[in-house]
Design a protein around this motif. Structure first.
Motif, mmCIF file in Angstrom:
data_model
loop_
_atom_site.group_PDB
_atom_site.id
_atom_site.type_symbol
_atom_site.label_atom_id
_atom_site.label_comp_id
_atom_site.label_asym_id
_atom_site.label_seq_id
_atom_site.Cartn_x
_atom_site.Cartn_y
_atom_site.Cartn_z
ATOM 1 N N ALA A 186 -42.759 46.717 34.042
ATOM 2 C CA ALA A 186 -42.145 46.856 32.723
ATOM 3 C C ALA A 186 -41.703 45.504 32.178
ATOM 4 N N GLY A 187 -41.567 44.516 33.053
ATOM 5 C CA GLY A 187 -41.222 43.175 32.614
ATOM 6 C C GLY A 187 -42.335 42.512 31.831
ATOM 7 N N ALA A 188 -43.549 42.996 31.950
ATOM 8 C CA ALA A 188 -44.653 42.488 31.136
ATOM 9 C C ALA A 188 -44.868 43.353 29.908
ATOM 10 N N VAL A 189 -44.489 44.606 29.976
ATOM 11 C CA VAL A 189 -44.711 45.511 28.854
ATOM 12 C C VAL A 189 -43.759 45.193 27.698
ATOM 13 N N ALA A 190 -42.517 44.866 27.996
ATOM 14 C CA ALA A 190 -41.537 44.591 26.937
ATOM 15 C C ALA A 190 -41.926 43.366 26.098
ATOM 16 N N PRO A 191 -42.234 42.206 26.703
ATOM 17 C CA PRO A 191 -42.649 41.096 25.844
ATOM 18 C C PRO A 191 -44.011 41.322 25.198
ATOM 19 N N ALA A 192 -44.884 42.064 25.853
ATOM 20 C CA ALA A 192 -46.191 42.355 25.250
ATOM 21 C C ALA A 192 -46.023 43.228 24.014
ATOM 22 N N ALA A 193 -45.073 44.160 24.060
ATOM 23 C CA ALA A 193 -44.814 44.997 22.885
ATOM 24 C C ALA A 193 -44.265 44.147 21.736
ATOM 25 N N GLY A 194 -43.343 43.246 22.035
ATOM 26 C CA GLY A 194 -42.821 42.347 21.004
ATOM 27 C C GLY A 194 -43.894 41.445 20.436
ATOM 28 N N TRP A 195 -44.745 40.929 21.312
ATOM 29 C CA TRP A 195 -45.849 40.070 20.888
ATOM 30 C C TRP A 195 -46.790 40.840 19.962
ATOM 31 N N LEU A 196 -47.129 42.057 20.360
ATOM 32 C CA LEU A 196 -48.070 42.856 19.583
ATOM 33 C C LEU A 196 -47.487 43.229 18.226
ATOM 34 N N VAL A 197 -46.221 43.593 18.170
ATOM 35 C CA VAL A 197 -45.591 43.938 16.894
ATOM 36 C C VAL A 197 -45.618 42.730 15.958
ATOM 37 N N ALA A 198 -45.254 41.563 16.476
ATOM 38 C CA ALA A 198 -45.241 40.360 15.636
ATOM 39 C C ALA A 198 -46.638 39.999 15.151
ATOM 40 N N VAL A 199 -47.616 40.066 16.019
ATOM 41 C CA VAL A 199 -48.981 39.683 15.639
ATOM 42 C C VAL A 199 -49.562 40.685 14.654
ATOM 43 N N ILE A 200 -49.319 41.961 14.852
ATOM 44 C CA ILE A 200 -49.843 42.966 13.918
ATOM 45 C C ILE A 200 -49.181 42.822 12.551
ATOM 46 N N LEU A 201 -47.869 42.555 12.531
ATOM 47 C CA LEU A 201 -47.202 42.351 11.249
ATOM 48 C C LEU A 201 -47.713 41.099 10.539
ATOM 49 N N LEU A 202 -48.105 40.084 11.289
ATOM 50 C CA LEU A 202 -48.615 38.861 10.671
ATOM 51 C C LEU A 202 -50.065 39.000 10.197
ATOM 52 N N THR A 203 -50.794 39.970 10.720
ATOM 53 C CA THR A 203 -52.184 40.152 10.284
ATOM 54 C C THR A 203 -52.268 40.919 8.970
ATOM 55 N N ALA A 204 -51.226 41.660 8.634
ATOM 56 C CA ALA A 204 -51.257 42.438 7.391
ATOM 57 C C ALA A 204 -51.157 41.493 6.195
ATOM 58 N N SER A 205 -51.974 41.748 5.207
ATOM 59 C CA SER A 205 -51.928 40.908 4.006
ATOM 60 C C SER A 205 -50.807 41.403 3.096
ATOM 61 N N ARG A 206 -50.288 40.503 2.328
ATOM 62 C CA ARG A 206 -49.201 40.826 1.412
ATOM 63 C C ARG A 206 -49.783 41.221 0.059
ATOM 64 N N PRO A 207 -48.961 41.811 -0.820
ATOM 65 C CA PRO A 207 -49.483 42.205 -2.138
ATOM 66 C C PRO A 207 -49.983 41.018 -2.964
ATOM 67 N N GLU A 208 -49.444 39.823 -2.686
ATOM 68 C CA GLU A 208 -49.899 38.643 -3.417
ATOM 69 C C GLU A 208 -51.249 38.148 -2.924
ATOM 70 N N GLY A 209 -51.699 38.677 -1.805
ATOM 71 C CA GLY A 209 -52.961 38.242 -1.239
ATOM 72 C C GLY A 209 -52.814 37.209 -0.148
ATOM 73 N N ASP A 210 -51.568 36.854 0.189
ATOM 74 C CA ASP A 210 -51.336 35.874 1.251
ATOM 75 C C ASP A 210 -51.493 36.535 2.615
#
Length: 155
Positions: A90-114
């Motif tokens: 579980a010590g690898a799952v917790a940071p992996a979940a945080g990593w995945l949430v951050a990366v997925i949120l950064l892949t989404a495009s914004r309404p401005e197109g950025d």
């Protein structure tokens, strides 16, 4: 009394099956109560995973071959360090979940197109490579060193 009931009564309590067996002293991880320290460690690892995900997203695009390698090595170090620090998978799952949430949120495009991630080889390698590293670190077994006498026969 039938033959079946005599056999059951003569068998005694030792042959009742696995339900009568006492659990091992440590028990499974799910049976252990969660204390504040363990929850704080998992929350801290989650936040560190998100920070490593954001930093890796910035670095992998800036210096393509070396930045991608640096981002993946940083993520692997955090995931494996989490396993060692907590003492379980579980010590690898917790940071992996945080990593995945951050990366997925950064892949989404914004309404401005950025967007932060471009549709290139480096972005996909960071996303898929980070997930592969997380799975590898989460499935690695912690093997304790044997504490018994030497394994050689001549001693």
């Amino acid at each position: 009394m039938s033959t079946r009931s005599r056999a059951a009564s003569s068998a005694g309590p030792s042959s009742r099956g696995p339900s009568s067996a006492t659990p091992p002293p440590g028990g499974s991880a799910l049976a252990q109560p969660l204390d504040f320290g363990r929850l704080a460690a998992y929350a801290g690892l989650f936040v560190l995973g998100a920070a490593v995900g954001v930093a890796g997203a910035l670095v992998q695009g800036g210096w393509f071959p070396g930045g991608l390698l640096l981002a993946l090595v940083g993520a692997a170090g955090l995931f494996h360090g989490g396993v060692r620090a907590v003492g379980g998978r579980a010590g690898a799952v917790a940071p992996a979940a945080g990593w995945l949430v951050a990366v997925i949120l950064l892949t989404a495009s914004r309404p401005e197109g950025d967007f932060l991630f471009g549709a290139g080889l480096g972005s996909y390698a960071f996303l898929l490579g980070g997930m592969a590293v997380a799975v590898m670190c989460a499935t690695l077994g912690l093997r304790p060193q044997p504490g018994g006498p030497a394994a050689r026969l001549g001693k």
